[in-house]
Design a protein around this motif. Structure first.
Motif, short mmCIF file in Angstrom:
data_model
loop_
_atom_site.label_atom_id
_atom_site.label_comp_id
_atom_site.label_asym_id
_atom_site.label_seq_id
_atom_site.Cartn_x
_atom_site.Cartn_y
_atom_site.Cartn_z
N UNK A 109 -3.77 14.41 -7.18
CA UNK A 109 -4.53 15.69 -6.92
C UNK A 109 -3.83 16.87 -7.45
N UNK A 110 -2.40 16.94 -6.87
CA UNK A 110 -1.58 18.25 -7.02
C UNK A 110 -1.26 18.05 -8.61
N UNK A 111 -0.68 16.65 -9.04
CA UNK A 111 -0.38 16.74 -10.55
C UNK A 111 -1.52 16.92 -11.51
N UNK A 112 -2.58 16.61 -11.12
CA UNK A 112 -4.00 16.71 -12.10
C UNK A 112 -4.24 18.43 -12.29
N UNK A 163 -3.51 6.87 0.03
CA UNK A 163 -3.59 8.11 0.43
C UNK A 163 -2.49 9.16 -0.20
N UNK A 164 -1.26 8.53 -0.20
CA UNK A 164 -0.07 9.24 -0.73
C UNK A 164 -0.26 9.29 -2.34
N UNK A 165 -0.64 8.48 -3.00
CA UNK A 165 -0.88 8.43 -4.40
C UNK A 165 -1.96 9.33 -4.69
N UNK A 206 -1.60 7.84 -14.45
CA UNK A 206 -1.91 6.32 -14.87
C UNK A 206 -1.03 5.27 -14.05
N UNK A 207 0.20 5.80 -13.32
CA UNK A 207 0.81 4.88 -12.46
C UNK A 207 0.11 5.05 -11.22
N UNK A 208 -0.23 5.99 -10.82
CA UNK A 208 -0.64 6.30 -9.43
C UNK A 208 -2.25 5.60 -9.34
N UNK A 247 4.08 -2.89 5.98
CA UNK A 247 3.56 -3.71 5.24
C UNK A 247 2.79 -3.65 4.12
N UNK A 248 1.92 -2.69 4.33
CA UNK A 248 1.05 -2.13 3.14
C UNK A 248 1.85 -1.60 1.83
N UNK A 249 3.08 -1.28 2.20
CA UNK A 249 3.95 -1.05 1.04
C UNK A 249 4.63 -2.25 0.40
N UNK A 250 4.04 -2.66 -0.67
CA UNK A 250 4.60 -3.65 -1.21
C UNK A 250 5.60 -3.30 -2.34
N UNK A 251 6.42 -4.42 -2.79
CA UNK A 251 7.34 -4.01 -3.61
C UNK A 251 6.81 -3.46 -5.02
N UNK A 252 5.50 -3.75 -5.39
CA UNK A 252 5.04 -3.07 -6.58
C UNK A 252 4.81 -1.71 -6.42
N UNK A 253 4.30 -1.26 -5.14
CA UNK A 253 4.04 -0.03 -4.81
C UNK A 253 5.53 0.90 -4.62
#
Length: 93
Positions: free
Chosen positions: A62-65, A55-57, A86-88, A5-11
């Motif tokens: 971290x990897x992308x930075x 945590x996933x974001x 900026x999205x994450x 349930x913590x994975x909302x539509x926006x996420x």
């Protein structure tokens, strides 16, 4: 893809956009292989189901930075990385 349930539509929408941007980097012939490898790991990280969205974001950020500091990355890919970050950034627990 069953998510809690913590994975909302926006996420889920944000993760979908990030997935699209990372796939664009993977399919770009001008992007070096080491950067494509990290982009693929980022996609795999987003598909994990055992952690919260924040945590996933943060793992993907971290990897992308680290990629943004690579001297071999094309300018357009660096812009894509900043867009992904900026999205994450907006995903919090």
């Amino acid at each position: 893809m069953p998510r809690g349930s913590e994975f909302t539509e926006d996420i889920l929408d944000t993760f979908s956009k990030v997935d699209y941007l990372l796939n664009g980097m993977i399919n770009d012939r001008g992007v070096p292989r080491n950067i494509k490898r990290v982009a693929q790991k980022g996609i795999e990280e987003l598909k994990r189901e055992d952690d919260s969205p924040a945590v996933l974001a943060s793992g993907v950020m971290y990897m992308i930075t680290d990629l943004s500091q690579d001297a071999n990355i094309p300018f357009h890919s660096r812009t894509t990385i900043y867009r992904i970050i900026s999205l994450l950034e907006n995903i919090k627990d």
